[in-house]
Write an enzyme that holds these catalytic residues in place. Structure first.
Site, PDB file in Angstrom:
ATOM      1  N   ARG A 140       1.713  42.384  32.181  1.00  0.00           N
ATOM      2  CA  ARG A 140       2.409  43.021  32.312  1.00  0.00           C
ATOM      3  C   ARG A 140       1.203  44.215  33.048  1.00  0.00           C
ATOM      4  NH1 ARG A 140       5.552  39.524  31.248  1.00  0.00           N
ATOM      5  NH2 ARG A 140       7.594  39.552  31.843  1.00  0.00           N
ATOM      6  N   GLN A 168      10.509  35.451  33.453  1.00  0.00           N
ATOM      7  CA  GLN A 168       9.644  35.500  35.000  1.00  0.00           C
ATOM      8  C   GLN A 168      10.297  36.329  35.685  1.00  0.00           C
ATOM      9  OE1 GLN A 168       7.834  31.817  33.774  1.00  0.00           O
ATOM     10  NE2 GLN A 168       6.325  32.893  32.232  1.00  0.00           N
ATOM     11  N   ASP A 183       9.474  30.684  22.663  1.00  0.00           N
ATOM     12  CA  ASP A 183       8.403  30.164  22.632  1.00  0.00           C
ATOM     13  C   ASP A 183       7.895  30.177  21.311  1.00  0.00           C
ATOM     14  OD1 ASP A 183       7.969  30.674  25.391  1.00  0.00           O
ATOM     15  OD2 ASP A 183       6.810  32.401  25.017  1.00  0.00           O
ATOM     16  N   LYS A 235       9.261  24.515  30.450  1.00  0.00           N
ATOM     17  CA  LYS A 235       7.585  25.119  29.609  1.00  0.00           C
ATOM     18  C   LYS A 235       6.245  24.504  30.573  1.00  0.00           C
ATOM     19  CE  LYS A 235      10.257  28.272  28.301  1.00  0.00           C
ATOM     20  NZ  LYS A 235      10.085  29.579  29.053  1.00  0.00           N
TER      21      LYS A 235
HETATM   22  C1  S3P Z   1       7.473  35.219  29.830  1.00  0.00           C
HETATM   23  C2  S3P Z   1       8.546  34.665  29.342  1.00  0.00           C
HETATM   24  C3  S3P Z   1       9.306  32.938  28.942  1.00  0.00           C
HETATM   25  C4  S3P Z   1       7.707  33.051  27.663  1.00  0.00           C
HETATM   26  C5  S3P Z   1       6.979  32.386  28.354  1.00  0.00           C
HETATM   27  C6  S3P Z   1       6.962  34.501  28.801  1.00  0.00           C
HETATM   28  C7  S3P Z   1       7.183  36.473  30.037  1.00  0.00           C
HETATM   29  O1  S3P Z   1       9.165  32.265  30.083  1.00  0.00           O
HETATM   30  O2  S3P Z   1       8.246  31.489  27.831  1.00  0.00           O
HETATM   31  O3  S3P Z   1       6.242  32.219  27.278  1.00  0.00           O
HETATM   32  O4  S3P Z   1       5.628  37.135  29.625  1.00  0.00           O
HETATM   33  O5  S3P Z   1       8.003  36.900  31.424  1.00  0.00           O
HETATM   34  P1  S3P Z   1      10.400  32.411  30.731  1.00  0.00           P
HETATM   35  O6  S3P Z   1      10.422  33.544  31.883  1.00  0.00           O
HETATM   36  O7  S3P Z   1      10.563  31.201  31.984  1.00  0.00           O
HETATM   37  O8  S3P Z   1      11.156  32.414  29.764  1.00  0.00           O
END
Ligand code: S3P
Length: 450
Positions: free
Chosen positions: A33, A176, A327, A354
């Protein structure tokens, strides 16, 4: 196969007590980000403590392809001269996001409301993951996408030339997806509203506010209602990336299962949307304490101290906690193998999409090492054998998934026989210093089977 090069088989053996201080790398979510918001800002964003894992390096390269000036000053210190909201140039090459679902989904979002096209691809793991969860809401802005069957990469995104703001209820608990919609909303006029019924990591909201966007979150009967006012001028910032709780999980969990261990993991962000693992471990009877608790950059931070925990008990992990530790389930399942009784983990359907199907990858590998695992579509249960009783002895497939590889290497630190992984290469995506860091604490990880 490793995502970048030949497979790197690794073996982990029972070792003496793990002791010392584990300085884990910068937070992966915040690192992605920082680069993306820096690229969408006006002026020079400076970043310290950036995670220099392959996932983040791929995002840095992508931001350059969209026209930002991204410079590596060494030692985790980076700068980004942004092009401003709506200022992205059209890349002249395919954007390769490697192994990173976060990278590709956030970048699709941030270019989706500019009048440019971009084609995205990744490694075999990423090209098998669902993208419709992002392209469906992006279509509401007027964005078009064409990918392979099942909404998979490679995929071309045609940005909306005249985007409209959207109101979107996120159907899966995914930071995400939420972030992709918010980043797209930046270049749409008016207010974009994203509603999540389950709270997921909120770094995008916090950072957007830090960069000067008008963004509010209200807790209502519908859930968390996030409202972003479009077309702000984002102002360049300095970001000191905190250390990653998801990486801290590995030395912490290793210390709990290796007799005699006492490990300090300093400066770990304990944002409630990320810290579910540590709560769970404490409920299992882990000797895990928070030292020097403080606030840094508006986030709760502490030094974690983990000691060998002889009386771990299996527990029911609340389903509503899943998003805050999504995670960390692979390495939790390793700790559960050394507990007494069953650890039941419901509400975790997302684990199946994942970097690998993480329930399946862990079940197959744990069973090969003598541990009983039951599973359903959105739950799994590990039956613990107690300390000293876990056989080990098998080689596990890491399925291009860094967290699967690291979890099995942690397992091997306390099993009767060594545990191997077919490929430790993917570890470099999120935790490039895993081997020397764990070795420095006393772990015995070698780069070959045997
Ligand atoms: C993340 C969101 C999670 C996580 C990933 C990092 C992020 O995924 O599993 O390692 O930085 O927004 P999801 O949005 O698919 O749950």
């Amino acid at each position: 196969m490793s995502s970048h090069g030949a497979p790197i088989p690794m073996t982990s053996r029972a070792c003496g007590a793990l002791t010392g201080t584990a300085q884990v790398p910068g937070d992966k979510s915040i690192s992605h980000r920082s680069l993306i918001l820096g690229a969408m800002s006006v002026g020079e964003t400076t970043i310290t403590g950036l995670l220099e894992g392959q996932d983040v390096l791929d995002t840095a390269r992508a931001m350059r392809a969209f026209g930002a000036e991204v410079t590596d000053h060494g030692g985790g210190s980076w700068s980004v001269y942004g092009v401003g909201v709506g200022g992205f140039a059209e890349p002249d090459q395919v954007i390769d996001c490697g192994n990173s679902g976060t990278g590709v989904r956030l970048i699709m979002g941030c270019m989706a409301t500019s009048p440019i096209s971009a084609t995205f691809t990744g490694d075999a793991s990423l090209n098998g993951r669902p993208m419709a969860r992002v392209t469906d809401p992006l279509a509401l802005f007027g964005t078009q996408s064409v990918g392979r069957s099942g909404g998979r990469l490679p995929m071309t995104i045609v940005g909306a030339a005249e985007p409209v703001p959207v109101r979107y209820v996120v159907p899966v608990p995914s930071a995400q997806v939420k972030s992709a919609v918010l980043l797209a909303g930046l270049n749409a006029p008016g207010k974009t509203v994203v509603i999540e019924t389950e709270a997921t990591r909120d770094h995008t909201e916090r950072m957007l506010a830090g960069f000067g966007a008008e963004i509010t979150t209200e807790i209502t009967d519908e859930g968390r209602v996030i409202t972003l006012t479009g077309q702000p001028e984002l102002k360049a910032q300095h970001i000191d990336v905190p250390r990653d709780p998801s990486s801290a999980a590995f030395p912490v969990c290793a210390a709990l299962i290796v007799p005699g261990s006492d490990v300090l993991v300093p400066n770990i962000g304990l944002n409630p949307t990320r810290a579910g693992l540590f709560t769970t471990l404490r409920e299992m009877g882990a000797d895990l304490t928070y030292e020097n608790e403080r606030e840094e950059g508006g986030e709760p931070v502490a030094d974690l101290r983990a000691r060998f925990s002889p009386d771990l008990k299996g527990i029911e992990v609340p389903a509503e906690r899943a998003a805050s530790m999504i995670d960390e389930y692979p390495v939790l399942s390793v700790v559960a193998a050394f507990a007494s009784g069953k650890t039941h983990m419901p509400g975790v359907k997302e684990l199946r999409v994942k970097e690998s199907d993480r329930i399946d990858a862990m079940k197959v590998g744990l069973e090969a090492n003598g541990i009983t695992v039951e599973d359903g579509s959105d739950w799994w249960t590990v039956t613990g054998l107690g300390h000293g009783n876990v056989p080990g002895g098998a080689t596990c497939a890491s399925h291009l998934d860094h967290r699967i590889a690291m979890s099995f290497l942690v397992l091997g630190m306390a099993t009767q026989r060594p545990v191997s992984v077919d490929d430790g290469g993917p570890i470099a995506t999120s935790f490039p210093i895993f081997e020397p860091l764990m070795g420095g604490l006393g772990a015995a990880i070698t780069r070959s089977n045997g």
